[in-house]
Every structure is written in structure tokens, then in C-alpha cells.
Design a protein around this motif. Structure first.
Motif, PDB file in Angstrom:
ATOM      1  N   VAL A  61      -9.250  23.841  69.858  1.00 16.54           N
ATOM      2  CA  VAL A  61      -9.092  25.267  70.171  1.00 16.54           C
ATOM      3  C   VAL A  61      -9.414  25.534  71.649  1.00 16.54           C
ATOM      4  CG1 VAL A  61     -11.415  26.062  69.473  1.00 16.54           C
ATOM      5  CG2 VAL A  61      -9.438  27.595  69.237  1.00 16.54           C
TER       6      VAL A  61
ATOM      7  N   VAL B  87      -8.566  29.494  65.570  1.00 13.38           N
ATOM      8  CA  VAL B  87      -8.209  28.654  64.433  1.00 13.38           C
ATOM      9  C   VAL B  87      -9.188  28.893  63.291  1.00 13.38           C
ATOM     10  CG1 VAL B  87      -7.089  26.833  65.780  1.00 13.38           C
ATOM     11  CG2 VAL B  87      -9.519  26.644  65.255  1.00 13.38           C
TER      12      VAL B  87
ATOM     13  N   VAL C 132      -8.290  21.966  60.374  1.00 14.85           N
ATOM     14  CA  VAL C 132      -7.749  23.133  61.064  1.00 14.85           C
ATOM     15  C   VAL C 132      -6.578  23.684  60.261  1.00 14.85           C
ATOM     16  CG1 VAL C 132      -6.531  23.925  63.141  1.00 14.85           C
ATOM     17  CG2 VAL C 132      -8.430  22.315  63.350  1.00 14.85           C
TER      18      VAL C 132
ATOM     19  N   GLY D 295      -3.555  26.155  60.532  1.00 12.80           N
ATOM     20  CA  GLY D 295      -2.718  26.939  61.434  1.00 12.80           C
ATOM     21  C   GLY D 295      -2.007  28.041  60.681  1.00 12.80           C
TER      22      GLY D 295
ATOM     23  N   ALA E   2      -3.239  32.503  61.437  1.00 12.24           N
ATOM     24  CA  ALA E   2      -3.997  31.268  61.229  1.00 12.24           C
ATOM     25  C   ALA E   2      -4.791  31.396  59.933  1.00 12.24           C
ATOM     26  CB  ALA E   2      -4.946  31.020  62.405  1.00 12.24           C
TER      27      ALA E   2
END
Length: 192
Positions: A43, A73, A80, A82, A148
């Protein structure tokens, strides 16, 4: 003069909220995660690349300018999350978040061209348990499609949040206090 290297209406609203005049422009970058990259590094790298792209894109504007790039994020179990590709992707994400605590990481970079500074803000967010019908109904609203982690805390998705520890505005996309402090420091250094 501040350039916001983002077309996010949420970031624009948040900057306006703290009285910062700016011009927004698009900063398209490759947002692929690198092999073995931690969520924190990822990030921060994206925020820096967006600020650099914004600097290059604004080369014809005023010489004395600062450029702000930011990225947010959603992270659960070091994964993570998205923006969802489709309903199945969103459902998988929301099922992971259901009844759990996750982190939202927002990085902000400000550059003057010669130097840059990046901050990282971590916020813990806890969701209630979600049923399959709640997830499907939420998807039908259209809200999760470009967010996100497949949710927007400032929108309908806020009804799933039972607890937050940290910066609400960072979860929306720009930590107000920390961004204001960063802009103050960079403006003073930029004037010298």
C-alpha cells in the motif's frame, strides 16, 4: 498548489472537508502485488507510485507544487483484498470478513519532486456475521463493485460494521488528521 493524484470522489471530498484547495488528476499505475510483498509495503509503494505519476502528469502546471498520492487496502489474515472482479469474488471477500476483525491500511505520500514523505495508517474494523442473502442484497445495490474489500464504510456497507479502532476517514480513503500533519510538514519544507 496541491495536486491530488486520484480520481476518487471520496478522497476529493475528504480533502475539501479539511479546507485544502487542490486540483485532481488521474494517476494510473500497475497495482499488481509483487512476490512476497507485505500488505504494508504494497500500500505504501502504490501511494508513492501514484504521487510520482501525479508529479510527472502535472509537469506543465505551477513549478511550486506538492502532489498527494494515496491508496487503501483491506487486509485479513495477511491477504490483501482489492476490488472485486464479479459477484463471486465479492461474496468470497464478504464471507471472509463476516463476523471477523480485519485491517484497513491507508498510505499517503506527498512529494515536492525533490523529496517525498509517506505515512501509513492502520485501522481495525469488525464486521457482524453476514448471511448469504445479506451479501447478495448488498451486491445488488452496486456499492461493492469498485470498493476494496467489497464494501464502503461510508455507505450501505457501514451497517455491517460493529466496531472500529482507528481512523474512520482512513477507512473511507484518506486519514484526515495524519494527512493534514503531512501536508503541513511538506509545505514548510517546500517553502525553504
Amino acid at each position: 498548489m496541491l495536486i491530488l493524484a486520484s480520481q476518487s470522489p471520496r478522497r476529493a471530498e475528504l480533502l475539501s472537508q479539511i479546507g485544502v484547495p487542490f486540483t485532481a488528476l488521474s494517476a494510473d499505475i500497475d497495482e499488481s502485488i509483487l512476490p512476497n510483498e507485505t500488505p504494508e509495503h504494497y500500500v505504501q509503494r502504490l501511494a508513492q507510485q501514484k504521487a510520482q505519476a501525479g508529479w510527472r502528469a502535472s509537469a506543465d502546471t505551477a513549478k511550486r507544487r506538492l502532489v498527494l498520492g494515496a491508496d487503501t487496502v483491506v487486509v485479513i489474515n495477511e491477504q490483501v483484498m482489492g476490488k472485486p472482479k464479479d459477484f463471486d469474488d465479492a461474496r468470497a471477500m464478504l464471507n471472509l470478513l463476516s463476523g471477523q476483525q480485519h485491517q484497513v491500511l491507508t498510505a499517503v505520500t506527498v512529494t515536492s519532486g525533490q523529496r517525498f514523505e509517506t505515512i501509513l495508517v492502520k485501522t481495525d474494523v469488525t464486521f457482524c456475521a453476514l448471511s448469504p442473502s445479506q451479501i447478495e442484497a448488498y451486491w445488488q445495490t452496486g456499492e461493492p463493485k469498485d470498493k476494496a474489500g467489497s464494501y464502503a464504510i461510508q455507505g450501505i456497507g457501514g451497517k455491517f460494521v460493529t466496531h472500529i479502532k482507528g481512523s474512520y476517514s482512513a477507512v473511507v480513503g484518506l486519514p484526515l488528521y495524519e494527512t493534514n500533519q503531512l501536508l503541513s510538514r511538506m509545505s514548510q519544507a517546500h517553502e525553504c
